[in-house]
Design an enzyme around this catalytic site. Structure first.
Site, PDB file in Angstrom:
ATOM      1  N   TRP A 123      -9.648   2.167   4.246  1.00 13.51           N
ATOM      2  CA  TRP A 123      -9.968   3.111   3.174  1.00 13.51           C
ATOM      3  C   TRP A 123      -8.800   4.064   2.939  1.00 13.51           C
ATOM      4  O   TRP A 123      -8.521   4.458   1.806  1.00 13.51           O
ATOM      5  CB  TRP A 123     -11.225   3.907   3.546  1.00 13.51           C
ATOM      6  CG  TRP A 123     -11.611   4.936   2.529  1.00 13.51           C
ATOM      7  CD1 TRP A 123     -12.395   4.762   1.426  1.00 13.51           C
ATOM      8  CD2 TRP A 123     -11.238   6.327   2.517  1.00 13.51           C
ATOM      9  NE1 TRP A 123     -12.533   5.938   0.721  1.00 13.51           N
ATOM     10  CE2 TRP A 123     -11.837   6.920   1.366  1.00 13.51           C
ATOM     11  CE3 TRP A 123     -10.463   7.135   3.348  1.00 13.51           C
ATOM     12  CZ2 TRP A 123     -11.675   8.262   1.068  1.00 13.51           C
ATOM     13  CZ3 TRP A 123     -10.299   8.478   3.039  1.00 13.51           C
ATOM     14  CH2 TRP A 123     -10.909   9.023   1.905  1.00 13.51           C
ATOM     15  N   HIS A 124      -8.094   4.412   4.031  1.00  4.39           N
ATOM     16  CA  HIS A 124      -6.987   5.349   3.902  1.00  4.39           C
ATOM     17  C   HIS A 124      -5.748   4.718   3.292  1.00  4.39           C
ATOM     18  O   HIS A 124      -4.938   5.420   2.676  1.00  4.39           O
ATOM     19  CB  HIS A 124      -6.640   5.947   5.272  1.00  4.39           C
ATOM     20  CG  HIS A 124      -7.611   6.962   5.753  1.00  4.39           C
ATOM     21  ND1 HIS A 124      -8.781   6.628   6.414  1.00  4.39           N
ATOM     22  CD2 HIS A 124      -7.619   8.323   5.669  1.00  4.39           C
ATOM     23  CE1 HIS A 124      -9.446   7.718   6.713  1.00  4.39           C
ATOM     24  NE2 HIS A 124      -8.772   8.762   6.270  1.00  4.39           N
ATOM     25  N   GLY A 125      -5.567   3.431   3.470  1.00  3.88           N
ATOM     26  CA  GLY A 125      -4.372   2.827   2.908  1.00  3.88           C
ATOM     27  C   GLY A 125      -4.274   1.350   3.227  1.00  3.88           C
ATOM     28  O   GLY A 125      -4.853   0.869   4.203  1.00  3.88           O
ATOM     29  N   PHE A 143      -4.566   8.825  -0.979  1.00  2.00           N
ATOM     30  CA  PHE A 143      -5.654   7.953  -0.577  1.00  2.00           C
ATOM     31  C   PHE A 143      -6.732   7.863  -1.649  1.00  2.00           C
ATOM     32  O   PHE A 143      -7.672   7.105  -1.490  1.00  2.00           O
ATOM     33  CB  PHE A 143      -6.284   8.430   0.740  1.00  2.00           C
ATOM     34  CG  PHE A 143      -5.259   8.599   1.848  1.00  2.00           C
ATOM     35  CD1 PHE A 143      -4.259   7.656   2.013  1.00  2.00           C
ATOM     36  CD2 PHE A 143      -5.295   9.695   2.679  1.00  2.00           C
ATOM     37  CE1 PHE A 143      -3.311   7.798   3.024  1.00  2.00           C
ATOM     38  CE2 PHE A 143      -4.349   9.836   3.697  1.00  2.00           C
ATOM     39  CZ  PHE A 143      -3.363   8.895   3.856  1.00  2.00           C
TER      40      PHE A 143
END
Length: 483
Positions: free
Chosen positions: A333-335, A483
């Site tokens: 989800w962050h990257g 993000f």
């Protein structure tokens, strides 16, 4: 930032005045607030305003038909429950497709190409090289929570303009917190009087957020973190270790600073957002850390991923599997890089180990290994250093850069001069601040609230000047904008 400071200040003053004048008139207030949010988002890129608006339309339509299917179930029409689930599934798929195309497609295409080339196969998948739309992960997760909660019967369908304001509301649009419809819809319906808002609390949050971002986060980034992570081999092991600790403080000050500002701005407009941080670096376990860090994301992953997977209800092995799935997807989800996958994997493995050890000790009835007090210190040290180890992968540009950073911890070469007394004091002072009693902060807030409006204005003015003086020249964008 999306705006230069003075532009954002002018923008907010205009929005605040408009809110004050139009809030009692919802037919006027809702379109104007939506317009303000679109202008705010469009200042970064007008191209992606259409993506935001498309997300609003798609999810409201899906929510409308899912809610209509559930209402039809009261009339005993066959298969309406299945129809509602179908609409929810369609909506989740649409959101994940949008997120996948803009955030993950290039990562998938490159990795697939590398894999196929090993077997002598030419890969035809194109690399799109899209600019990542700012905030897409946040508003996509909010949209999914809305349609899933409708399918579960936890929230009612929102009116089109209410939903548009909810999903695009500018204070938390680009970096959270992740606000659920069940938290926002009642406030939209209540229409609080903008003349009676907790202004002292709001200004306190905004000033606290600005100080954390502009002074603490930016100072540590420029003085030690950026330089050491860019070239760890040129620094001694103690300097590299200090840079890792400093980054732990930097990302907390940066992200919680934005959250404080967002919550404070929303309060001035009559809305209360959920808390997103609760002194995470005082946690004694990694599980406790995730109850304190990015709390709205943690609860989202728990309620919409971990629990539907079975949570801890289907045996020990499945519980550990579910923890790993949740944390790996939380990393993604962050990257879209392997570093974020490893970051999530570290957290998943340690969470599973913590759970295993706790369950075994509870079954055996074994006494504490260390005497009271010492056990808490050891648990805190282990938890904090696990978090810092994972931050190395989170911050590094590549897997090789992370390995180089960790290897440099054993570097006994010459001292480069980055571990200055001021950097050391700011880093460890900020960590020590996590352990301050909550009553201390409440006393400051109550004292500020008790001042007259002239004195409050003076405090705010002096604080803004002090933040500007103490902060370095030029302030980098918030970390979580990416993000």
């Amino acid at each position: 930032m999306l705006f230069p400071t003075f532009v954002f200040g002018a923008f907010f003053v205009v929005v605040f005045v408009v809110n004050w004048l139009t809030r009692p008139h919802p037919a006027v207030w809702r379109p104007l607030m939506l317009a303000a949010s679109v202008v705010f988002y469009g200042w970064w890129s007008w191209r992606f305003v259409f993506l935001l608006l498309a997300t609003i339309v798609i999810n409201w339509v899906v929510g409308h038909y899912a809610a209509a299917s559930l209402r039809a179930s009261d009339t005993a029409i066959p298969r309406v429950g299945t129809t509602a689930r179908w609409w929810v599934g369609l909506g989740v798929a649409a959101n994940l497709t949008i997120l996948g195309v803009f955030k993950y497609w290039d990562f998938f295409a490159v990795e697939m190409s590398n894999l196929l080339e090993r077997f002598g196969i030419s890969n035809a998948l194109p690399v799109l090289e899209y600019t990542l739309p700012v905030g897409i992960s946040f508003y996509t997760f909010q949209a999914m929570s809305y349609i899933i909660d409708i399918g579960r019967g936890n929230v009612r369908e929102m009116a089109p303009l209410d939903f548009a304001v909810y999903l695009s509301f500018f204070p938390q649009l680009v970096a959270g917190p992740i606000v659920r419809a069940s938290e926002m819809a009642p406030q939209l319906a209540a229409r609080p009087d903008p003349r009676h808002v907790p202004a002292a609390e709001a200004f306190g949050l905004i000033l606290n957020g600005l100080f954390k971002k502009v002074v603490i986060s930016s100072f540590l980034a420029s003085e030690i973190v950026d330089g050491v992570f860019a070239d760890p081999g040129s620094h001694s092991g103690p300097e590299v270790a200090l840079a890792v600790y400093a980054y732990a403080v930097q990302i907390y000050a940066d992200f919680s600073g934005y959250t404080d500002i967002a919550i404070g701005v929303a309060l001035l407009l009559g809305f209360r957002f959920p808390q997103n941080f609760d002194n995470p670096y005082r946690a004694l376990t990694l599980q406790d850390f995730w109850r304190r860090w990015h709390m709205t994301l943690s609860r989202w992953l728990r309620d919409y991923l971990y629990v539907p997977l079975g949570g801890n209800r289907k045996g020990r092995a499945n519980t550990y599997r579910n923890l790993m799935i949740v944390m790996l997807l939380g990393g993604l989800w962050h990257g879209s890089t392997w570093n974020f996958v490893i970051w999530g994997g570290i957290h998943g493995v340690v969470l599973a180990v913590e759970r295993l050890v706790r369950e075994q000790r509870e079954r055996s009835g074994a006494p504490p290994i260390l005497p009271p007090g010492w056990g808490e210190v050891v648990r805190w040290l282990v938890t904090f250093h696990v978090v810092c180890l994972a931050w190395v992968f989170f911050r590094s540009e590549s897997l090789s850069a992370a390995v180089e950073m960790l290897g440099a911890l054993a570097n006994f070469g010459s001292y480069a001069g980055t571990a200055t007394p001021l950097v050391i004091a700011v880093t460890f002072g900020a960590l020590a601040f996590q352990f301050m009693p909550a009553d201390w902060f409440e006393g400051l807030r109550d004292g500020f609230a008790g001042l007259g409006w002239v004195a409050q204005g003076a405090v705010v003015g002096v604080s803004l000047v002090a933040i500007d003086v103490l902060g370095p020249t030029g302030v980098a964008p918030f970390i979580y904008f990416q993000f």
